[in-house]
Every structure is written in C-alpha cells, then in structure tokens.
Design a protein around this motif. Structure first.
Motif, PDB file in Angstrom:
ATOM      1  N   UNK A  93      39.759 -15.989 -36.249  1.00  0.00           N
ATOM      2  CA  UNK A  93      40.047 -16.625 -37.527  1.00  0.00           C
ATOM      3  C   UNK A  93      39.487 -18.037 -37.487  1.00  0.00           C
ATOM      4  N   UNK A  94      38.677 -18.371 -38.476  1.00  0.00           N
ATOM      5  CA  UNK A  94      38.087 -19.708 -38.563  1.00  0.00           C
ATOM      6  C   UNK A  94      39.016 -20.558 -39.412  1.00  0.00           C
ATOM      7  N   UNK A  95      39.436 -21.674 -38.854  1.00  0.00           N
ATOM      8  CA  UNK A  95      40.367 -22.555 -39.545  1.00  0.00           C
ATOM      9  C   UNK A  95      39.713 -23.299 -40.692  1.00  0.00           C
ATOM     10  N   UNK A  96      40.533 -23.813 -41.582  1.00  0.00           N
ATOM     11  CA  UNK A  96      40.061 -24.535 -42.762  1.00  0.00           C
ATOM     12  C   UNK A  96      39.163 -25.694 -42.332  1.00  0.00           C
ATOM     13  N   UNK A  97      38.006 -25.797 -42.937  1.00  0.00           N
ATOM     14  CA  UNK A  97      37.081 -26.881 -42.613  1.00  0.00           C
ATOM     15  C   UNK A  97      36.536 -26.806 -41.205  1.00  0.00           C
ATOM     16  N   UNK A 151      33.594  -7.759 -33.256  1.00  0.00           N
ATOM     17  CA  UNK A 151      34.775  -8.583 -33.487  1.00  0.00           C
ATOM     18  C   UNK A 151      34.824  -8.908 -34.974  1.00  0.00           C
ATOM     19  N   UNK A 152      36.006  -8.832 -35.565  1.00  0.00           N
ATOM     20  CA  UNK A 152      36.195  -9.144 -36.984  1.00  0.00           C
ATOM     21  C   UNK A 152      36.357 -10.657 -37.144  1.00  0.00           C
ATOM     22  N   UNK A 153      35.826 -11.177 -38.230  1.00  0.00           N
ATOM     23  CA  UNK A 153      35.954 -12.597 -38.539  1.00  0.00           C
ATOM     24  C   UNK A 153      36.675 -12.753 -39.867  1.00  0.00           C
ATOM     25  N   UNK A 154      37.568 -13.733 -39.932  1.00  0.00           N
ATOM     26  CA  UNK A 154      38.205 -14.080 -41.192  1.00  0.00           C
ATOM     27  C   UNK A 154      38.461 -15.583 -41.194  1.00  0.00           C
ATOM     28  N   UNK A 155      38.939 -16.105 -42.323  1.00  0.00           N
ATOM     29  CA  UNK A 155      39.266 -17.530 -42.358  1.00  0.00           C
ATOM     30  C   UNK A 155      40.640 -17.715 -42.983  1.00  0.00           C
ATOM     31  N   UNK A 156      41.209 -18.872 -42.724  1.00  0.00           N
ATOM     32  CA  UNK A 156      42.563 -19.124 -43.224  1.00  0.00           C
ATOM     33  C   UNK A 156      42.577 -20.108 -44.388  1.00  0.00           C
TER      34      UNK A 156
END
Length: 190
Positions: A46-50, A125-130
């Motif tokens: 999970x890629x964090x905000x900014x 690997x799955x990627x998402x962001x928050x």
C-alpha cells in the motif's frame, strides 16, 4: 529461498555468537531480528498518501511459519487466518523520492524472487494506495468545515526545545485555506 530455509534449520543460539576463524560465507549466522519474511510471501504493497510511507502486507502459509524459524510466529505482530499468518509493516519514509526508490528496489527484487519460486501466472504483488482513507480521516477531523485542496502533506516528528519530552509523530497538512498539525498513530504504537 533454499539458502534461507537452510539457514533457518540451525539451532537457536545466544547473542553475541562467536564466529569461527575458518568460517565461510555459506556458514554465516543469521542476524538477530524481531521478524524475517522472505519476499516470496509479500502479497500487497500500500502506497501512503503523498508517497510518505509504504505498507507491506505479508501472508505466510501456516505450515511454513510453524515449521520454519525464518517466519517467527510468537512475536505478537501476526494475525492468523485459517491457513496463513498475516503480517503488516509500515515503513515511514516521510520523503517521496526515498519512497519511490525503495519501491523500485522492492519491485525489482520481488519480480526476481517470485519468478524463481512460482510457476503460477498470477504471482505478482498487488499495489494499492490509501488516499481515500487519508482524505476521509482528514474530512472527519475537520468536520463540519470543508478540507479544501491539499497543497502539501508531510509526515514529521515534532520535537520540543524545552523539557524532557519524546518526539511525537505528526502529519502536517497544508490546504488552500488552513494548515493542520495532526497525530499520526498506528495500531502497533505503544
């Protein structure tokens, strides 16, 4: 991974351990670690905000975790589902360029590891962001006022010039109408 598993079959040792003078690299001790998980078990990032943080989600099969000291399970950090132990680690990089650099290195190593150990086609690997989570939380924190347009988002550590206080993790959010200094807390924080 075979080298990893071979290294994990050694008997438990005390720290510090003496390294024999005739030891070779192959016979090296594992470093002492709270947790260690092979990249082949990394399921999602999970890629964090900014691009301020990365959250790594591991899913370790229960039979491997229980029979292999590479994946310690008595650490209080895992959640056991029916056949897997789930681990989540938050990397607070607080810098977009550093986060992108770590992400590129992880992607390169993951691709290599996953192709070596998996014959399955969907081993990526799955990627998402928050972003939505952060925006919703910010909206709740400043409600009923509108958030506005976020111009800058930064995770930082607030320190005091006077007194014996510990540094505190905060988030500074600059919008087109306000500046917010918010607490940044995680489930694992003490």
């Amino acid at each position: 991974s075979s080298d990893i598993r071979q290294g994990s079959k050694r008997k438990k040792r005390t720290f510090p351990s003496r390294i024999p003078h005739d030891a070779t690299f192959h016979e090296a001790f594992w470093p002492h670690a709270i947790a260690r998980h092979p990249l082949e078990f990394l399921e999602r990032i999970t890629i964090g905000f900014g691009f301020q943080r990365l959250i790594l989600h591991f899913s370790v099969p229960a039979d491997i975790a229980q029979n292999n000291s590479v994946c310690e399970i008595d650490d209080g950090m895992s959640v056991q589902t029916s056949t897997f132990y789930e681990y989540t680690y938050v990397l607070l990089l607080c810098n977009k360029l550093r986060t992108i650099s770590v992400l590129k290195k992880l992607q390169s190593n993951i691709k290599e590891v996953k192709s070596a150990f998996s014959a399955e086609k969907d081993d990526s690997v799955k990627f998402d962001n928050d972003d939505k989570v952060v925006l919703d939380a910010l909206g709740n924190a400043v409600s009923p006022a509108p958030v506005g347009v976020i111009l800058h988002y930064q995770i930082l550590r607030q320190r005091w010039k006077h007194g014996e206080r510990e540094a505190v993790r905060r988030v500074c959010v600059v919008t087109d109408t306000n500046i917010y200094l918010l607490n940044e807390n995680y489930v694992g924080d003490g």
